[in-house]
Design an enzyme around this catalytic site. Structure first.
Site, PDB file in Angstrom:
ATOM      1  N   ARG A   1       0.830  -1.205   0.000  1.00  0.00           N
ATOM      2  CA  ARG A   1       0.000   0.000   0.000  1.00  0.00           C
ATOM      3  C   ARG A   1       0.868   1.261   0.000  1.00  0.00           C
ATOM      4  O   ARG A   1       0.528   2.264  -0.638  1.00  0.00           O
ATOM      5  CB  ARG A   1      -0.918   0.033   1.230  1.00  0.00           C
ATOM      6  CG  ARG A   1      -2.109  -0.901   1.146  1.00  0.00           C
ATOM      7  CD  ARG A   1      -3.118  -0.584   2.236  1.00  0.00           C
ATOM      8  NE  ARG A   1      -3.800   0.681   1.995  1.00  0.00           N
ATOM      9  CZ  ARG A   1      -4.219   1.500   2.943  1.00  0.00           C
ATOM     10  NH1 ARG A   1      -3.992   1.218   4.223  1.00  0.00           N
ATOM     11  NH2 ARG A   1      -4.841   2.622   2.639  1.00  0.00           N
TER      12      ARG A   1
ATOM     13  N   HIS B   1       0.431   4.256  -2.699  1.00  0.00           N
ATOM     14  CA  HIS B   1       0.100   5.607  -2.245  1.00  0.00           C
ATOM     15  C   HIS B   1       1.220   6.587  -2.595  1.00  0.00           C
ATOM     16  O   HIS B   1       0.956   7.769  -2.829  1.00  0.00           O
ATOM     17  CB  HIS B   1      -0.154   5.618  -0.730  1.00  0.00           C
ATOM     18  CG  HIS B   1      -1.512   5.119  -0.362  1.00  0.00           C
ATOM     19  ND1 HIS B   1      -2.355   5.801   0.487  1.00  0.00           N
ATOM     20  CD2 HIS B   1      -2.184   3.994  -0.738  1.00  0.00           C
ATOM     21  CE1 HIS B   1      -3.488   5.117   0.630  1.00  0.00           C
ATOM     22  NE2 HIS B   1      -3.402   4.018  -0.097  1.00  0.00           N
TER      23      HIS B   1
ATOM     24  N   ASN C   1      -3.969   8.919   4.014  1.00  0.00           N
ATOM     25  CA  ASN C   1      -2.765   8.141   4.290  1.00  0.00           C
ATOM     26  C   ASN C   1      -2.625   7.713   5.755  1.00  0.00           C
ATOM     27  O   ASN C   1      -1.702   6.968   6.093  1.00  0.00           O
ATOM     28  CB  ASN C   1      -1.509   8.938   3.890  1.00  0.00           C
ATOM     29  CG  ASN C   1      -1.274   8.931   2.390  1.00  0.00           C
ATOM     30  OD1 ASN C   1      -1.645   7.983   1.700  1.00  0.00           O
ATOM     31  ND2 ASN C   1      -0.658   9.979   1.883  1.00  0.00           N
TER      32      ASN C   1
ATOM     33  N   PRO D   1      -7.420   6.403  -5.203  1.00  0.00           N
ATOM     34  CA  PRO D   1      -8.733   5.761  -5.401  1.00  0.00           C
ATOM     35  C   PRO D   1      -9.478   5.624  -4.076  1.00  0.00           C
ATOM     36  O   PRO D   1      -8.868   5.402  -3.037  1.00  0.00           O
ATOM     37  CB  PRO D   1      -8.369   4.381  -5.964  1.00  0.00           C
ATOM     38  CG  PRO D   1      -6.974   4.513  -6.479  1.00  0.00           C
ATOM     39  CD  PRO D   1      -6.307   5.524  -5.602  1.00  0.00           C
TER      40      PRO D   1
ATOM     41  N   HIS E   1      -5.609  -6.189  -3.197  1.00  0.00           N
ATOM     42  CA  HIS E   1      -6.540  -6.418  -2.097  1.00  0.00           C
ATOM     43  C   HIS E   1      -6.703  -7.907  -1.790  1.00  0.00           C
ATOM     44  O   HIS E   1      -7.527  -8.269  -0.953  1.00  0.00           O
ATOM     45  CB  HIS E   1      -7.909  -5.806  -2.423  1.00  0.00           C
ATOM     46  CG  HIS E   1      -7.919  -4.313  -2.378  1.00  0.00           C
ATOM     47  ND1 HIS E   1      -8.979  -3.543  -2.812  1.00  0.00           N
ATOM     48  CD2 HIS E   1      -6.979  -3.426  -1.943  1.00  0.00           C
ATOM     49  CE1 HIS E   1      -8.696  -2.256  -2.648  1.00  0.00           C
ATOM     50  NE2 HIS E   1      -7.483  -2.159  -2.116  1.00  0.00           N
TER      51      HIS E   1
END
Length: 325
Positions: A58, A62, A90, A162, A192
């Site tokens: 992640r 990000h 975040n 997103p 995911h």
């Protein structure tokens, strides 16, 4: 032969400088063992906690989606500047992702010839590749040669990441802004398949979807009931739920099989199957894990090229969380 050489030179010259700089053997002369050093540090962290996998993955996403892949997400806020990592989008980034990169950077810099030669941005790319492999996902080579960014502002995160509620048009538009296709978006969404989310991120789907349907009708009924049991209305919204209810600690194509069964946790997951434009891709990758792996590697390579810093646009930080003084 000369004509072919000339054509190759012209093609190379036409590439953006950032892409021309990236190559797999970038550190061969200055820190030849960098990949094994990083892999050893990441493996040690992985053995301490599996959260290392989704947290690092992640962190990479990000990072690349805001300023480009330049480790700007790792900078801590200071003085009057609120950095990217403190933007609300975040705050859910697990600390294990940051810690993985910091420890890998320390391991690299502990080697005299490598000290201050390898960017935090490249270490994040290598660490991301390594955690995917450790979670029994695909192994692949990465391009290196990025510099670390010189800017990190929370305000720059607005509208760049997103959201769980996104539909296919919104997803495609955001990924296209980073040079990524619909197929790339679907492949990257499969991140995911590992990790967790908090109840607050999907509570609207199991309690307040609409006046006529309190529960999102695209959710499998048994799965929705299970989610309600794990996330009662009065529960702490920060309670963590596995993104993949079947193989949460394995990077695989079960993510797509779950979508076929109405078990996508976010609206932005399930829409990949409910929308007829993306459904065929989901079906193919649910059937063939190897086909998905190839698409995922291609998409990760493309993502790793977004916003790469070169020359005076970046540097190599001595501390991944602080700009060089």
């Amino acid at each position: 032969m000369e004509r072919r050489f000339l054509l190759l030179c012209l093609l190379f010259a036409a590439l953006p400088i950032s892409l021309a700089q990236l190559r797999r053997d970038f550190y061969a002369d200055v820190c030849p063992n960098v990949e094994s050093i990083v892999r050893t540090a990441v493996t040690k962290k992985f053995r301490q906690t599996f959260v290392t996998v989704p947290a690092t993955l992640r962190l990479f996403f990000h990072d690349c989606f805001v300023q480009g892949c330049d480790a700007s997400v790792m900078i801590s806020s200071s003085g009057g500047n609120t950095a990217e990592k403190d933007h609300p989008d975040n705050l859910s980034l697990a600390g294990d992702g940051f810690d993985t990169v910091i420890k890998a950077k320390a391991a690299v810099d502990a080697v005299p010839g490598c000290r201050n030669k390898v960017s935090c941005a490249d270490i994040l790319v290598m660490a991301t590749r390594d955690v995917i492999s450790l979670a029994r996902g695909p192994s692949y080579s990465v391009e290196l040669g990025r510099k670390d960014g010189l800017v990190s502002r929370a305000s720059d995160v607005n509208g760049k990441l997103p959201q769980p509620s996104f539909n296919l048009n919104q997803l495609n538009a955001m990924f296209a802004a980073n040079g990524l296709s619909q197929a790339d978006m679907i492949a990257l969404s499969a991140a995911h398949t590992v990790g967790f989310s908090h109840c607050s991120k999907f509570a609207n789907r199991i309690y307040n979807f609409s006046r006529t349907n309190p529960v999102d009708p695209t959710l499998d009924k048994a799965y929705a009931t299970k989610l309600q049991g794990m996330c009662p209305k009065d529960v702490d919204p920060r309670i963590a739920i596995d993104m993949d209810p079947n193989t949460p600690q394995r990077f695989d194509n079960v993510y797509f099989k779950n979508l076929q069964q109405g078990m996508g946790l976010f609206t932005s997951d399930q829409v990949l199957f409910t929308d007829p434009r993306s459904r065929p891709t989901v079906k193919v990758w649910a059937h063939s894990g190897q086909t998905f792996y190839k698409a995922f590697i291609d998409a990760m390579t493309k993502l790793g090229r977004v916003g790469v810093k070169t020359g005076s646009d970046g540097n190599i930080r001595t501390d991944c969380g602080v700009f060089n003084s």
